[in-house]
Design a protein around this motif. Structure first.
Motif, PDB file in Angstrom:
ATOM      1  N   VAL A 147       0.771  -1.630   0.167  1.00  0.00           N
ATOM      2  CA  VAL A 147       0.108  -0.083   0.408  1.00  0.00           C
ATOM      3  C   VAL A 147       0.651   1.463  -0.207  1.00  0.00           C
ATOM      4  N   LEU A 148       1.539   0.963   1.026  1.00  0.00           N
ATOM      5  CA  LEU A 148       2.845   2.081   0.816  1.00  0.00           C
ATOM      6  C   LEU A 148       2.917   2.301  -0.324  1.00  0.00           C
ATOM      7  N   SER A 149       3.669   1.656  -1.017  1.00  0.00           N
ATOM      8  CA  SER A 149       4.157   2.145  -2.688  1.00  0.00           C
ATOM      9  C   SER A 149       3.663   2.135  -3.582  1.00  0.00           C
ATOM     10  N   ALA A 150       2.330   1.677  -3.673  1.00  0.00           N
ATOM     11  CA  ALA A 150       1.673   2.516  -4.532  1.00  0.00           C
ATOM     12  C   ALA A 150       1.070   3.410  -3.921  1.00  0.00           C
ATOM     13  N   VAL A 151       0.951   4.467  -2.901  1.00  0.00           N
ATOM     14  CA  VAL A 151       0.660   5.376  -2.719  1.00  0.00           C
ATOM     15  C   VAL A 151       1.561   6.403  -3.106  1.00  0.00           C
ATOM     16  N   LYS A 152       2.806   5.571  -2.363  1.00  0.00           N
ATOM     17  CA  LYS A 152       4.056   6.868  -3.283  1.00  0.00           C
ATOM     18  C   LYS A 152       4.347   6.623  -4.645  1.00  0.00           C
ATOM     19  N   ALA A 153       3.573   5.708  -5.451  1.00  0.00           N
ATOM     20  CA  ALA A 153       4.155   6.312  -7.114  1.00  0.00           C
ATOM     21  C   ALA A 153       2.859   7.134  -7.337  1.00  0.00           C
ATOM     22  N   LEU A 154       1.909   7.312  -7.050  1.00  0.00           N
ATOM     23  CA  LEU A 154       0.539   7.474  -6.790  1.00  0.00           C
ATOM     24  C   LEU A 154       0.280   9.315  -7.208  1.00  0.00           C
ATOM     25  N   THR A 155       1.339   9.229  -6.224  1.00  0.00           N
ATOM     26  CA  THR A 155       0.928  11.041  -5.009  1.00  0.00           C
ATOM     27  C   THR A 155       1.661  11.918  -5.310  1.00  0.00           C
ATOM     28  N   GLY A 156       3.523  10.834  -5.343  1.00  0.00           N
ATOM     29  CA  GLY A 156       4.316  11.278  -4.864  1.00  0.00           C
ATOM     30  C   GLY A 156       5.077  11.368  -3.454  1.00  0.00           C
ATOM     31  N   LEU A 157       4.774  11.748  -3.187  1.00  0.00           N
ATOM     32  CA  LEU A 157       4.804  11.530  -1.375  1.00  0.00           C
ATOM     33  C   LEU A 157       5.802  10.767  -0.595  1.00  0.00           C
ATOM     34  N   SER A 158       6.469  10.859  -0.184  1.00  0.00           N
ATOM     35  CA  SER A 158       7.704  10.484   0.740  1.00  0.00           C
ATOM     36  C   SER A 158       6.587   9.586   1.446  1.00  0.00           C
ATOM     37  N   SER A 159       7.230   8.811   2.299  1.00  0.00           N
ATOM     38  CA  SER A 159       6.920   7.190   2.922  1.00  0.00           C
ATOM     39  C   SER A 159       6.623   8.064   4.736  1.00  0.00           C
ATOM     40  N   GLU A 160       7.365   9.535   5.170  1.00  0.00           N
ATOM     41  CA  GLU A 160       7.187  10.346   6.124  1.00  0.00           C
ATOM     42  C   GLU A 160       5.451  10.570   5.930  1.00  0.00           C
ATOM     43  N   GLN A 161       4.682  10.839   5.346  1.00  0.00           N
ATOM     44  CA  GLN A 161       4.088  11.727   4.561  1.00  0.00           C
ATOM     45  C   GLN A 161       2.784  10.488   4.351  1.00  0.00           C
ATOM     46  N   ILE A 162       2.580   9.370   4.430  1.00  0.00           N
ATOM     47  CA  ILE A 162       1.776   8.831   4.170  1.00  0.00           C
ATOM     48  C   ILE A 162       1.972   7.267   5.422  1.00  0.00           C
ATOM     49  N   SER A 163       0.428   7.824   6.380  1.00  0.00           N
ATOM     50  CA  SER A 163       0.118   6.568   6.930  1.00  0.00           C
ATOM     51  C   SER A 163      -0.977   5.179   6.712  1.00  0.00           C
ATOM     52  N   ILE A 164      -0.606   4.366   7.312  1.00  0.00           N
ATOM     53  CA  ILE A 164      -1.283   3.354   6.816  1.00  0.00           C
ATOM     54  C   ILE A 164      -1.574   2.248   7.965  1.00  0.00           C
ATOM     55  N   CYS A 165      -2.775   2.274   8.788  1.00  0.00           N
ATOM     56  CA  CYS A 165      -3.163   2.404   9.730  1.00  0.00           C
ATOM     57  C   CYS A 165      -4.617   0.769   9.578  1.00  0.00           C
ATOM     58  N   ALA A 166      -4.193  -0.034  10.366  1.00  0.00           N
ATOM     59  CA  ALA A 166      -5.946  -0.707  10.469  1.00  0.00           C
ATOM     60  C   ALA A 166      -6.976  -0.680  10.885  1.00  0.00           C
ATOM     61  N   ARG A 167      -7.761  -0.908  10.959  1.00  0.00           N
ATOM     62  CA  ARG A 167      -9.204  -0.533  10.480  1.00  0.00           C
ATOM     63  C   ARG A 167      -9.983  -1.770  11.507  1.00  0.00           C
ATOM     64  N   ALA A 168     -10.485  -0.642  12.660  1.00  0.00           N
ATOM     65  CA  ALA A 168     -10.660  -1.056  13.814  1.00  0.00           C
ATOM     66  C   ALA A 168     -11.909  -2.654  13.057  1.00  0.00           C
ATOM     67  N   GLY A 169     -12.228  -3.281  13.878  1.00  0.00           N
ATOM     68  CA  GLY A 169     -13.170  -4.845  13.207  1.00  0.00           C
ATOM     69  C   GLY A 169     -12.321  -5.495  12.154  1.00  0.00           C
ATOM     70  N   GLY A 170     -11.351  -5.142  11.765  1.00  0.00           N
ATOM     71  CA  GLY A 170     -11.058  -5.653  10.917  1.00  0.00           C
ATOM     72  C   GLY A 170      -9.968  -7.157  10.824  1.00  0.00           C
ATOM     73  N   SER A 171      -9.423  -7.222   9.854  1.00  0.00           N
ATOM     74  CA  SER A 171      -9.046  -8.619   9.440  1.00  0.00           C
ATOM     75  C   SER A 171      -7.634  -8.802   9.953  1.00  0.00           C
TER      76      SER A 171
END
Length: 171
Positions: A147-171
């Motif tokens: 997901v980090l790689s995909a978001v970086k590629a699509l937005t041009g943002l660095s890793s520090e500007q992207i946060s990926i979290c688990a959804r509450a109640g998710g698997s």
């Protein structure tokens, strides 16, 4: 009085015939300008102008969520995108400098129907500040990396500007 030497004249003409042809072609091109822009080029310019006006963060978030959701083991996804600056257009201005003051006016053009419009000099596109991705697979390191790689590629943002979290109640 001496008669003109025609042989010399023919030699000079023969020697400079190509330069003369190029010069003649240049004069013709200047006299009859051709619009080399094709219809597809004009359509692309129109689409680029409307794309800036129609930029929608919500639509971008939905598209990102749809694409990220297709990554293996991601599950349900929600995406939040923040912008540090929105899109804007820089308009042409006319500046009149007086003795004690400067007067600035926006340049307007009139079309055939007497309707006025502004002249855009530059379009400044929105700048991303950060992205938050909340997904079912947010606890899985492999999913996070994909997901980090995909978001970086699509937005041009660095890793520090992207946060990926688990959804509450998710698997």
């Amino acid at each position: 009085m001496r008669a003109p030497d025609w042989k010399k004249g023919k030699e000079v003409l023969k020697r400079f015939q190509y330069a003369g042809i190029v010069l003649l072609a240049g004069v013709l091109l200047l006299a009859f300008p051709i619009d080399w822009q094709t219809e597809s080029d004009a359509e692309q310019e129109d689409e680029a102008e409307t794309a800036v006006e129609a930029f929608d963060v919500t639509a971008l978030e939905e598209r990102l969520a749809a694409v990220i959701g297709q990554i293996e083991d991601v599950g349900e996804v929600e995406v939040l995108v923040t912008l540090s600056a929105s899109s804007r257009q820089v308009l042409a201005t006319d500046e009149t400098v007086g003795e004690s003051s400067t007067k600035t006016e926006t340049v307007l053009t009139k079309d055939g129907s007497a309707q006025q419009s502004t002249v855009t000099v530059q379009t400044i596109y929105p700048t991303f500040q950060g992205v938050l991705v909340v997904c079912d697979g947010g606890n899985n390191a492999t999913v996070k990396l994909q997901v980090l790689s995909a978001v970086k590629a699509l937005t041009g943002l660095s890793s520090e500007q992207i946060s990926i979290c688990a959804r509450a109640g998710g698997s």
